[in-house]
Write a protein that holds these residues in place. Structure first.
Motif, PDB file in Angstrom:
ATOM      1  N   GLU A  25      12.166  -1.335  -0.060  1.00  0.00           N
ATOM      2  CA  GLU A  25      13.043  -0.161  -0.063  1.00  0.00           C
ATOM      3  C   GLU A  25      14.212  -0.318  -1.041  1.00  0.00           C
ATOM      4  OE1 GLU A  25      14.192   0.311   3.976  1.00  0.00           O
ATOM      5  OE2 GLU A  25      12.158   0.807   4.674  1.00  0.00           O
ATOM      6  N   GLY A  26      14.749  -1.550  -1.163  1.00  0.00           N
ATOM      7  CA  GLY A  26      15.885  -1.758  -2.071  1.00  0.00           C
ATOM      8  C   GLY A  26      15.466  -2.055  -3.493  1.00  0.00           C
ATOM      9  N   PRO A  57       4.515  -3.624   9.015  1.00  0.00           N
ATOM     10  CA  PRO A  57       4.631  -2.161   9.079  1.00  0.00           C
ATOM     11  C   PRO A  57       5.855  -1.672   8.321  1.00  0.00           C
ATOM     12  CG  PRO A  57       5.273  -3.153  11.171  1.00  0.00           C
ATOM     13  CD  PRO A  57       4.722  -4.262  10.329  1.00  0.00           C
ATOM     14  N   PRO A  58       5.884  -0.381   7.964  1.00  0.00           N
ATOM     15  CA  PRO A  58       7.017   0.167   7.196  1.00  0.00           C
ATOM     16  C   PRO A  58       8.339  -0.027   7.944  1.00  0.00           C
ATOM     17  CG  PRO A  58       5.190   1.727   7.257  1.00  0.00           C
ATOM     18  CD  PRO A  58       4.840   0.638   8.199  1.00  0.00           C
ATOM     19  N   ASP A  84       0.859  -1.175   0.000  1.00  0.00           N
ATOM     20  CA  ASP A  84       0.000   0.000   0.000  1.00  0.00           C
ATOM     21  C   ASP A  84       0.903   1.235   0.000  1.00  0.00           C
ATOM     22  OD1 ASP A  84      -1.756   2.091   0.469  1.00  0.00           O
ATOM     23  OD2 ASP A  84      -2.967   0.980   1.919  1.00  0.00           O
ATOM     24  N   ALA A  85       0.865   1.977  -1.112  1.00  0.00           N
ATOM     25  CA  ALA A  85       1.768   3.120  -1.245  1.00  0.00           C
ATOM     26  C   ALA A  85       1.445   4.232  -0.260  1.00  0.00           C
ATOM     27  CB  ALA A  85       1.716   3.660  -2.678  1.00  0.00           C
ATOM     28  N   LYS A  86       0.191   4.339   0.178  1.00  0.00           N
ATOM     29  CA  LYS A  86      -0.183   5.398   1.115  1.00  0.00           C
ATOM     30  C   LYS A  86       0.304   5.100   2.531  1.00  0.00           C
ATOM     31  CE  LYS A  86      -4.288   6.954  -1.405  1.00  0.00           C
ATOM     32  NZ  LYS A  86      -5.770   7.166  -1.342  1.00  0.00           N
ATOM     33  N   SER A  87      -0.010   3.899   3.028  1.00  0.00           N
ATOM     34  CA  SER A  87       0.375   3.559   4.402  1.00  0.00           C
ATOM     35  C   SER A  87       1.772   2.971   4.476  1.00  0.00           C
ATOM     36  CB  SER A  87      -0.627   2.558   4.985  1.00  0.00           C
ATOM     37  OG  SER A  87      -0.589   1.331   4.264  1.00  0.00           O
ATOM     38  N   GLU A 104       7.379   1.571  -9.633  1.00  0.00           N
ATOM     39  CA  GLU A 104       6.428   1.400  -8.547  1.00  0.00           C
ATOM     40  C   GLU A 104       6.443  -0.041  -8.053  1.00  0.00           C
ATOM     41  OE1 GLU A 104       1.586   1.635  -7.727  1.00  0.00           O
ATOM     42  OE2 GLU A 104       2.435   2.111  -9.706  1.00  0.00           O
ATOM     43  N   VAL A 105       6.576  -0.192  -6.725  1.00  0.00           N
ATOM     44  CA  VAL A 105       6.500  -1.508  -6.105  1.00  0.00           C
ATOM     45  C   VAL A 105       5.026  -1.798  -5.809  1.00  0.00           C
ATOM     46  CG1 VAL A 105       7.179  -2.951  -4.165  1.00  0.00           C
ATOM     47  CG2 VAL A 105       8.770  -1.256  -5.082  1.00  0.00           C
TER      48      VAL A 105
END
Length: 611
Positions: free
Chosen positions: A141-142, A130-131, A105-108, A185-186
């Motif tokens: 992230e990578g 969680p992020p 989820d790109a927002k959260s 975009e992931v």
């Protein structure tokens, strides 16, 4: 190497190097005159070529399976089905114990496990990452593959207690995660995991990454197609709604035009219902206030308060026809071919306003007629012979035959509601009007009980307040009408003192009271003055409460305690008032014969004081 090898030996060596069939290299070279060094070199090269050939053959099979899976996935359009099939194919390609896919989820910035294969713990599906936590966040992230041969000992990424608990419950040890990338975009992470310690080879990582690249494109395409389909569906719905709205507006325009013509051409209120029903293609009826009951009456009440068209529990829609606070009736709409939307409901409300306008116009004409009828009623009830002259002829000119009138009903309602009561009784056909602070209706019903009951129902429904209706029979409207109206009025005045405030009765039912308190009966007053005059004089002079105390005392079996309770007084106060009564009426006032006459006098005095 100077020796020449036979051709069949060379072919056999090439076959051994291609790994197409098993060949014993040592026995093949045993009869060939070669040095030990050359033999060793040949064996090494054959093993190297065989490994390379085997790797490329396996790679070719994997690529074939990869492209076959990609073609199969490309044919799917449902996103949920695609996710499930994607995980199945990845599971078959890599061959690990567990395969699962987490959506990003790109927002959260959270990852959520969406689809799994090979899992046994129910808590794993739907797991949220969680992020910045876990191996999955490292992949996001990578934007490249990450793996660990032993998750519990992993130090490259921060651990999360919830994720660690889920991984432990599933028994996972080694994990490989590759990103699903759509451009930069992931959109998710694809995982392959084993329940044993395992070092993932570059070939396994490359194969899962290649499959993830294909899968990401297919998944993104499916999502875009789904969004496009949703947008197309929304557009179709919006177009359909717009078309319906335009159609509804056209119908509203047509009915407004018809209603305007009705007003200009002198149409009647029922014509509005016909025009509205024709435009909305449904059944519309106009009901008068006295014909509203059940769920329809409740809906009309809500419409009356809100001013809107309101649904009833039986599926009917009702809109009140109002002139200010006065209810003139209601339009009832049955669901027909056209679904009732906002435009249709607003159209019905406008039709109710036009109906009210036409009713008021009709009422204005009726008011003029009613004034003539009021004058006629006043003349019929007048003691002046001149006003009663030629009364039958004048009544006949108004369409009233006096010889057909058989009963009169006197109605008591609050002053502000009398006009509405008169309006509700216009359809009785006989003279109706106000007289001596009452409403009087003369009817052709031969039974006064039936007349009073019907008129009570009609007025009660119109004014929605307590109504007293007293009926009396008349033999000759020109001779005994005045007497019967006076008798009914006297009964109306007495009923509240008897605890009746909302009922329909006749004068015959309360004949003793009307005989005592009827017009011109002065003997009752004389009797009351003779028996309890001193008590009445004391109350008049001292603003006292002896009469009501005496009435309560006699009505409670001459018990001071019960009297005090009924009047909400202290017992001593009641005793003091009874002592004063004894002083005024004498010590013998409670003797049987004297007490009977006092009881009658008190009851008559109490009734005489009623409004």
């Amino acid at each position: 190497m100077t020796e020449t090898l036979p051709g069949d030996v060379i072919v056999s060596l090439l076959q051994a190097a291609s790994a197409e069939q098993e060949v014993d290299v040592d026995s093949l070279l045993a009869d060939v005159p070669l040095s030990e060094q050359d033999t060793t070199r040949i064996r090494y090269e054959i093993r190297r070529l065989r490994a390379t050939s085997e790797r490329w053959r396996r790679r070719g099979q994997e690529l074939a399976a990869l492209f076959s899976s990609a073609r199969e996935l490309a044919q799917l359009r449902d996103v949920d089905e695609l996710l499930g099939r994607l995980v199945e194919r990845a599971h078959d390609l890599v061959g690990t114990d567990v395969t699962y896919l987490s959506e990003f989820d790109a927002k959260s910035r959270e990852l959520r496990v969406r689809t799994t294969l090979g899992t046994v713990a129910p808590s794993f599906l739907g797991l949220r990452v969680p992020p910045g936590a876990g191996l999955a966040s490292q992949v996001v992230e990578g934007r490249r593959p990450y793996w660990t041969s032993k998750y519990a000992a992993m130090t490259e990424a921060p651990h999360d207690s919830a994720i660690d608990a889920a991984v432990a419950a599933e028994g996972l040890v080694s994990l490989l995660g590759v990103p699903l990338l759509a451009g930069d975009e992931v959109i998710g992470v694809l995982f392959a995991a084993n329940r044993v310690e395992h070092a993932f080879s570059p070939e396994e990582i490359s194969l899962l990454s290649a499959f993830a690249d294909h899968a990401a494109i297919v998944l993104q395409t499916a999502r875009l197609l789904a969004r496009t389909q949703d947008s197309a569906d929304d557009a179709r719905r919006a177009y359909g709604e717009l078309a319906r709205h335009v159609e509804a507006m056209e119908r509203a325009s047509d009915v407004h035009s018809d209603l305007t013509n009705l007003v200009l051409q002198g149409g009647q209120a029922p014509d509005v219902a016909t025009a509205l029903g024709r435009a909305l293609r449904c059944d519309v009826t106009l009901r008068s206030p006295e014909h509203l009951d059940g769920p329809v009456a409740d809906a009309v009440d809500r419409s009356r308060r809100s001013g809107r068209c309101t649904p009833a529990s039986d599926g009917t829609h009702a809109v009140a026809v109002l002139a200010g606070p006065t209810l003139l009736g209601a339009l009832l709409l049955e669901q027909g071919e056209v679904e009732f939307g906002p435009v249709e409901l607003r159209t019905a409300e406008r039709a109710a306003q036009i109906t009210a306008l036409l009713n008021l116009k009709q009422d204005a004409m009726f008011e003029a007629e009613q004034r003539v009828r009021d004058d006629l009623l006043a003349d019929m009830l007048s003691d002046d012979p001149d006003r009663r002259a030629n009364i039958a002829t004048r009544a006949h000119a108004r369409g009233i035959r006096l010889d057909e009138l058989r009963s009169v009903v006197v109605i008591s309602v609050p002053a502000e509601l009398r006009r509405e009561a008169v309006r509700a009784l216009r359809r009785t056909g006989g003279p109706v009007g106000e007289h001596a602070d009452r409403v009087v209706a003369i009817t052709s019903y031969p039974d006064p009980a039936t007349a009073s009951a019907l008129i009570h129902t009609a007025v009660r429904r119109a004014v929605r307040a307590p109504v007293l209706a007293v009926g009396a029979g008349i033999a000759d409207a020109t001779a005994d009408l005045h007497t019967q109206v006076d008798a009914a009025s006297a009964c109306v005045r007495i009923l509240p003192a008897l605890g009746l405030n909302d009922t329909a009765v006749t004068t015959d039912e309360y004949l003793p009271y009307t005989a005592l308190f009827g017009p011109g009966e002065a003997r009752v007053t004389t009797y009351v003055r003779r028996v309890i005059g001193p008590v009445l004089d004391w109350d008049a002079k001292h603003a006292g409460k002896l009469l009501p105390t005496l009435a309560a005392y006699l009505g409670n079996r001459m018990s001071p305690v019960a009297t005090a309770r009924a009047l909400h007084l202290h017992k001593n106060t009641v005793l003091q008032r009874l002592e004063r009564t004894t002083e005024l009426l004498g010590e013998e006032w409670q003797e049987p014969d004297r007490l009977f006459r006092i009881t009658v006098a008190v009851r008559l005095a109490t009734l005489a004081k009623s409004p």
